[in-house]
Design a protein around this motif. Sequence first.
Motif, PDB file in Angstrom:
ATOM      1  N   ARG A 170       0.849  -1.195   0.000  1.00  0.00           N
ATOM      2  CA  ARG A 170       0.000   0.000   0.000  1.00  0.00           C
ATOM      3  C   ARG A 170       0.879   1.238   0.000  1.00  0.00           C
ATOM      4  NH1 ARG A 170      -1.850   3.272   4.313  1.00  0.00           N
ATOM      5  NH2 ARG A 170      -3.665   4.526   3.743  1.00  0.00           N
ATOM      6  N   VAL A 171       0.434   2.272  -0.736  1.00  0.00           N
ATOM      7  CA  VAL A 171       1.115   3.557  -0.734  1.00  0.00           C
ATOM      8  C   VAL A 171       0.053   4.654  -0.759  1.00  0.00           C
ATOM      9  CG1 VAL A 171       1.341   3.557  -3.260  1.00  0.00           C
ATOM     10  CG2 VAL A 171       2.843   4.999  -1.869  1.00  0.00           C
ATOM     11  N   ALA A 172       0.258   5.696   0.047  1.00  0.00           N
ATOM     12  CA  ALA A 172      -0.706   6.797   0.130  1.00  0.00           C
ATOM     13  C   ALA A 172       0.049   8.099   0.326  1.00  0.00           C
ATOM     14  CB  ALA A 172      -1.684   6.578   1.281  1.00  0.00           C
ATOM     15  N   ALA A 173      -0.453   9.171  -0.272  1.00  0.00           N
ATOM     16  CA  ALA A 173       0.207  10.472  -0.158  1.00  0.00           C
ATOM     17  C   ALA A 173      -0.819  11.576  -0.300  1.00  0.00           C
ATOM     18  CB  ALA A 173       1.293  10.620  -1.220  1.00  0.00           C
ATOM     19  N   GLY A 174      -0.570  12.677   0.389  1.00  0.00           N
ATOM     20  CA  GLY A 174      -1.423  13.843   0.288  1.00  0.00           C
ATOM     21  C   GLY A 174      -0.584  15.095   0.148  1.00  0.00           C
ATOM     22  N   HIS A 175      -1.156  16.126  -0.505  1.00  0.00           N
ATOM     23  CA  HIS A 175      -0.389  17.351  -0.730  1.00  0.00           C
ATOM     24  C   HIS A 175      -1.334  18.544  -0.739  1.00  0.00           C
ATOM     25  CE1 HIS A 175       2.984  19.782  -1.925  1.00  0.00           C
ATOM     26  NE2 HIS A 175       2.353  20.197  -3.018  1.00  0.00           N
ATOM     27  N   LEU A 176      -0.908  19.592  -0.042  1.00  0.00           N
ATOM     28  CA  LEU A 176      -1.674  20.836  -0.001  1.00  0.00           C
ATOM     29  C   LEU A 176      -1.123  21.799  -1.038  1.00  0.00           C
ATOM     30  CD1 LEU A 176      -3.898  22.437   1.511  1.00  0.00           C
ATOM     31  CD2 LEU A 176      -2.077  23.334   2.974  1.00  0.00           C
TER      32      LEU A 176
END
Length: 373
Positions: A231-237
């Motif tokens: 699993r891989v997850a990322a968030g960016h503002l």
Amino acid sequence: GIKGHVVVTVYVSDNFSLGGEFEYNGHDDSELSIYENNFLGTGNTLKVTDYFNFHERRFAKYGDISHKFHNFLGTFVEITSTLGYGDRGDYFKVHNKILRPYLKPTDWAGGVNQDFSRSMDDIVSMDSTIRVTRNIVSAWAGASFKVAPKETSVYFNMRYEYRYFIDGPFVNRWVNRYYHNNTSLLFTLGVYREHFYRGNLIYGFGRTEEAELLGGYSWGRYDDIPYVGARVAAGHLTHLGYIYANAQCGSYLMGEYSRYNQMITRLDMLYFTNLLPLKRGYNLRQFLRAGVTIGANMMIGDGQNMTFDGDYKLRDISMGDIVGTTRMFISPETVLFSPWHILGFRFSLYSYLDSGTLGFNNNPFKNEFYSAI
């Protein structure tokens, strides 16, 4: 000020602790809950839930009562206990959960779950309703260690689970594997990094960047099989808003039936705009959720198909027996925050369009389309 002293000013915000929830599910069982988040001034939660069915004209079909310690004796341990009964004796539940979550970049965590339940389950593959009695016990523990750069940590978890079905539907090696008695052991090695943003009128999120590898083994009634996953997850503002993406895949390695068996691949995306100020104190925010889940080499029977539920739920629609192995979902939602404040409550208006496809074709664009407004 006084030399050697520090003046600290603490601002507190009152929170109305009594509340309720209502969910109408058409011909399926609906529910009404009442909860108190500061039971007897202890800071703990007491919740009572009534399940009813208008179609069957049963307004107290069965119910649950639960109590939750949010910080047991100052140890940061959560303890939840639930007792349920009803449906003329066909529904019974005893559930206990102990959880100590990760709180710091270098920390330890763990938990224990016990779930004994009896219920009448709709077995779609057999077109019938069957009493199922299950006992599930699980325990997990892990540790995390902070590494450079920034708030990055490496963690390792180990989970044990024992599942035993006292009664249930017909099973054999290939049919209704969900109802097989089994014992499993799962290991997880991962890395995550936290970012903290200041915002207003927005949901809360946990880890925003994470990558993990999973491996384990299941000892079952008919066979013993390994499991692998990632699993891989990322968030960016960004200056246009916040975007989050998640990708994961997991599969059993059976060999005899197929190299990759009961393989699930899932992709999710969430985006929301910045808070957009309007006239007269109104604010608006636009959300967009989308995702696709594909199941490959699934077995025969219940627990092998998916429907619109959880993060993919079509609100205000009862899907009944509509299932499939491939699911696609998209949901734009507009929220208008009003300037009205009554007794500490702030009111908002929202509109949404939940839509998606569900079926047995691996191409999600060739399956049946559903929507809800």
